[in-house]
Design a protein around this motif. Structure first.
Motif, PDB file in Angstrom:
ATOM      1  N   UNK A 249       0.836  -1.190   0.000  1.00  0.00           N
ATOM      2  CA  UNK A 249       0.000   0.000   0.000  1.00  0.00           C
ATOM      3  C   UNK A 249       0.876   1.247   0.000  1.00  0.00           C
ATOM      4  N   UNK A 250       0.265   2.337  -0.462  1.00  0.00           N
ATOM      5  CA  UNK A 250       0.864   3.661  -0.295  1.00  0.00           C
ATOM      6  C   UNK A 250      -0.052   4.457   0.609  1.00  0.00           C
ATOM      7  N   UNK A 251       0.506   5.031   1.680  1.00  0.00           N
ATOM      8  CA  UNK A 251      -0.279   5.810   2.633  1.00  0.00           C
ATOM      9  C   UNK A 251       0.516   7.033   3.060  1.00  0.00           C
ATOM     10  N   UNK A 252      -0.190   8.116   3.413  1.00  0.00           N
ATOM     11  CA  UNK A 252       0.461   9.352   3.848  1.00  0.00           C
ATOM     12  C   UNK A 252       1.185   9.109   5.165  1.00  0.00           C
ATOM     13  N   UNK A 253       2.438   9.523   5.241  1.00  0.00           N
ATOM     14  CA  UNK A 253       3.227   9.329   6.456  1.00  0.00           C
ATOM     15  C   UNK A 253       2.687  10.131   7.631  1.00  0.00           C
ATOM     16  N   UNK A 254       2.004  11.219   7.358  1.00  0.00           N
ATOM     17  CA  UNK A 254       1.481  12.066   8.433  1.00  0.00           C
ATOM     18  C   UNK A 254       0.131  11.588   8.954  1.00  0.00           C
ATOM     19  N   UNK A 255      -0.406  10.543   8.325  1.00  0.00           N
ATOM     20  CA  UNK A 255      -1.720  10.047   8.718  1.00  0.00           C
ATOM     21  C   UNK A 255      -1.675   9.376  10.086  1.00  0.00           C
ATOM     22  N   UNK A 256      -0.569   8.691  10.373  1.00  0.00           N
ATOM     23  CA  UNK A 256      -0.457   7.952  11.629  1.00  0.00           C
ATOM     24  C   UNK A 256      -0.468   8.892  12.826  1.00  0.00           C
ATOM     25  N   UNK A 257       0.106  10.079  12.672  1.00  0.00           N
ATOM     26  CA  UNK A 257       0.111  11.046  13.775  1.00  0.00           C
ATOM     27  C   UNK A 257      -1.128  11.929  13.764  1.00  0.00           C
ATOM     28  N   UNK A 258      -2.126  11.589  12.985  1.00  0.00           N
ATOM     29  CA  UNK A 258      -3.390  12.328  12.868  1.00  0.00           C
ATOM     30  C   UNK A 258      -3.164  13.763  12.383  1.00  0.00           C
ATOM     31  N   UNK A 259      -2.004  14.002  11.726  1.00  0.00           N
ATOM     32  CA  UNK A 259      -1.736  15.340  11.186  1.00  0.00           C
ATOM     33  C   UNK A 259      -2.409  15.541   9.841  1.00  0.00           C
ATOM     34  N   UNK A 260      -2.780  14.439   9.184  1.00  0.00           N
ATOM     35  CA  UNK A 260      -3.384  14.531   7.849  1.00  0.00           C
ATOM     36  C   UNK A 260      -4.426  13.444   7.705  1.00  0.00           C
ATOM     37  N   UNK A 261      -5.596  13.767   7.177  1.00  0.00           N
ATOM     38  CA  UNK A 261      -6.646  12.747   6.985  1.00  0.00           C
ATOM     39  C   UNK A 261      -6.495  11.985   5.681  1.00  0.00           C
ATOM     40  N   UNK A 262      -5.322  12.061   5.070  1.00  0.00           N
ATOM     41  CA  UNK A 262      -5.087  11.440   3.772  1.00  0.00           C
ATOM     42  C   UNK A 262      -5.461   9.961   3.731  1.00  0.00           C
ATOM     43  N   UNK A 263      -5.723   9.479   2.506  1.00  0.00           N
ATOM     44  CA  UNK A 263      -6.161   8.105   2.318  1.00  0.00           C
ATOM     45  C   UNK A 263      -4.981   7.216   1.946  1.00  0.00           C
ATOM     46  N   UNK A 264      -5.281   5.992   1.527  1.00  0.00           N
ATOM     47  CA  UNK A 264      -4.259   5.047   1.089  1.00  0.00           C
ATOM     48  C   UNK A 264      -4.770   4.331  -0.154  1.00  0.00           C
ATOM     49  N   UNK A 265      -3.853   3.653  -0.846  1.00  0.00           N
ATOM     50  CA  UNK A 265      -4.219   2.955  -2.068  1.00  0.00           C
ATOM     51  C   UNK A 265      -3.304   1.758  -2.266  1.00  0.00           C
ATOM     52  N   UNK A 266      -3.844   0.692  -2.825  1.00  0.00           N
ATOM     53  CA  UNK A 266      -3.034  -0.486  -3.086  1.00  0.00           C
ATOM     54  C   UNK A 266      -2.131  -0.265  -4.293  1.00  0.00           C
ATOM     55  N   UNK A 267      -0.935  -0.805  -4.214  1.00  0.00           N
ATOM     56  CA  UNK A 267       0.054  -0.600  -5.262  1.00  0.00           C
ATOM     57  C   UNK A 267      -0.383  -1.249  -6.573  1.00  0.00           C
ATOM     58  N   UNK A 268      -0.977  -2.440  -6.520  1.00  0.00           N
ATOM     59  CA  UNK A 268      -1.349  -3.121  -7.759  1.00  0.00           C
ATOM     60  C   UNK A 268      -2.455  -2.375  -8.496  1.00  0.00           C
ATOM     61  N   UNK A 269      -3.330  -1.667  -7.752  1.00  0.00           N
ATOM     62  CA  UNK A 269      -4.381  -0.890  -8.406  1.00  0.00           C
ATOM     63  C   UNK A 269      -3.793   0.316  -9.148  1.00  0.00           C
ATOM     64  N   UNK A 270      -2.800   0.929  -8.541  1.00  0.00           N
ATOM     65  CA  UNK A 270      -2.131   2.038  -9.213  1.00  0.00           C
ATOM     66  C   UNK A 270      -1.452   1.567 -10.494  1.00  0.00           C
TER      67      UNK A 270
END
Length: 501
Positions: A348-369
């Motif tokens: 998966x690709x996910x925003x690094x700042x998402x874990x610290x709740x700094x960004x509500x960004x989403x994630x996506x599977x690599x094979x779909x991209x």
């Protein structure tokens, strides 16, 4: 003294830039003083073997053009006497002075004469060489060179800190400001070429392809352009390159911050005032001053171009295998690069700042991209093939035109020769016209040879987009929105394509 001994005299004259406007040290003044001495005071029969001048050259080393020519004349037996105004004109290096006066000149039977500071004649007064005055004078001359070198270095560093350009030749795309010393102004002709280089690279055109395009258009490379502009630019690689662009030259331009108005100097320095070899220094010792001159490209374009290179060196795991999409996927909310993670057998690709709740960004599977990218790539294949075919047709037409012109010129050369043989034109006219004819033929032959290489290349199949090296030429960035929407920014078309996973 033997009256039948003939001295083949070499007059040595030197003036360094550090001597400034001191009239007593000028080349013409030294020439007059030595000439008067030879005519009125020289003891013995003599003939002038040659005059050897180093104008604007330091005396701290023996690698001086005029001095070296004089040494070759000595070794060839054409010179057996050297005359200079003072010891400092011949030597600013105490070690060199000792070697030449006590070893080199005696070995070749050379008479050395210094007219002053101190006066020396190794033939009439050989004991003076071994006395105190000559070595002490050599030490003082050496120390003077050391102090002068330090003063010059401090002055140049002060200018570098102020952002003044101190190079001999302005970077390609600029000229020295004739009204303000140390400033650069834009050379409109070359600057346009620089802008095209950055724009092409921003579209992910390779440095090799950019060089090919410039050569095809007949645009001179920087070194040849300087010579054509009337500058006394010397480069031993100029003849080998034949004035053509190379990928290395393109890369140097793309990485030079001078084109965004930032002056960077002091990347190299000489070892010492005696050893003139240059060595590179670390970036922490460079002199970097921003906004010193008009930029040719804006910082956004400069950063975009250089990020292409940076993106290619990141995203390696412990086995040194570069992931396909590393460095290309961005969060649509905060704009930061997304990190790659693996869970439950999927990447998966996910925003690094998402874990610290700094960004509500989403994630996506690599094979779909990867699937989305492949779909867009297939649509572009046909369009790219058509564009390439049109471009090659135009290039081939121009090549055929140039080849016909070359054939016509060669026929003119035959006619020109016949006119000369039958005395229709004079020797002088023939020589002048033939020189222009020869230069034109050589230029066309070189151009046709260069383009012929590209003309023989076959149209290659579209590369596999799922290879990292091909992907970075196709995709500038992939932006993932909060709801999983995907936007691809393509380098080749410089446009935005949207898709959904």
């Amino acid at each position: 003294m033997k009256q039948d001994h003939l001295w083949n005299v070499a007059v040595y004259i030197r003036l360094s830039r550090e001597d400034g406007n001191d009239e007593s040290l000028s080349v013409e003044n030294q020439r007059k003083i030595i000439g008067t001495f030879l005519e009125e005071s020289f003891q013995g029969a003599w003939t002038l073997a040659g005059e050897f001048v180093d104008d604007g050259v330091t005396g701290t080393g023996a690698e001086r053009p005029g001095f070296q020519r004089m040494l070759r004349a000595i070794e060839e037996g054409r010179v057996n006497c050297v005359v200079c105004k003072t010891l400092s004109r011949a030597f600013r290096n105490y070690a060199d002075q000792g070697y030449f006066l006590e070893s080199y000149f005696p070995r070749f039977g050379v008479r050395f004469i210094s007219l002053g500071g101190p006066a020396v004649d190794s033939y009439l007064r050989p004991e003076a060489i071994c006395g105190y005055e000559v070595p002490i004078s050599g030490i003082m001359n050496d120390r003077y060179a050391c102090r002068t070198s330090a003063d010059v270095r401090n002055t140049l560093n002060m200018k570098r800190r102020r952002g003044e350009f101190i190079g001999a030749f302005a970077p390609y795309g600029y000229q020295k400001d004739m009204n303000c010393k140390g400033k650069l102004v834009i050379d409109k002709t070359a600057a346009e070429v620089v802008r095209n280089i950055f724009l092409w690279r921003a579209e992910n055109v390779s440095c090799q392809e950019i060089a090919r395009r410039l050569n095809f258009q007949g645009i001179l490379a920087p070194s040849a352009y300087k010579r054509q502009s009337g500058l006394r630019y010397q480069n031993p690689k100029l003849e080998a390159s034949r004035g053509l662009w190379s990928a290395r030259t393109i890369s140097q331009i793309l990485n030079n911050p001078v084109y965004i108005g930032t002056m960077v100097q002091g990347r190299q320095r000489v070892v010492s005032y005696k050893i003139h070899d240059r060595k590179a220094v670390g970036p922490e010792e460079w002199f970097v001053v921003e906004h010193t001159h008009p930029p040719i490209v804006d910082r956004e374009l400069f950063d975009q171009v250089n990020s292409l290179v940076q993106g290619k060196v990141k995203g390696k795991n412990s086995s040194q295998t570069r992931h396909l999409l590393s460095g290309l996927v961005y969060c649509g909310h905060c704009g930061q690069r997304m990190g790659r993670k693996t869970a439950k057998g999927h990447s998966y690709f996910a925003c690094r700042r998402r874990e610290g709740m700094e960004c509500p960004g989403s994630s996506i599977r690599e094979d779909q991209l990867e699937e989305l990218i492949c779909g867009l790539w297939e649509k572009l294949e046909e369009q790219d093939k058509g564009n390439y075919s049109v471009q090659r047709t135009q290039e081939e037409q121009l090549l055929r035109q140039k080849q016909k012109e070359l054939e016509r010129l060669k026929r003119i050369g035959d006619t020109l020769y016949l006119d000369w043989r039958t005395q229709v034109i004079s020797d002088e006219e023939y020589g002048r016209v033939r020189q222009r004819w020869k230069e034109r033929v050589q230029k066309l032959e070189c151009w046709c040879e260069q383009q012929g290489i590209y003309g023989q290349e076959e149209v290659k199949k579209q590369p596999d987009i799922l290879e990292r090296s091909n992907l970075v030429r196709f995709v500038r960035g992939i932006v993932i929105g909060q709801k999983g929407e995907v936007a691809l920014y393509l380098c080749a078309q410089n446009e935005r394509r949207e898709g959904s996973n």
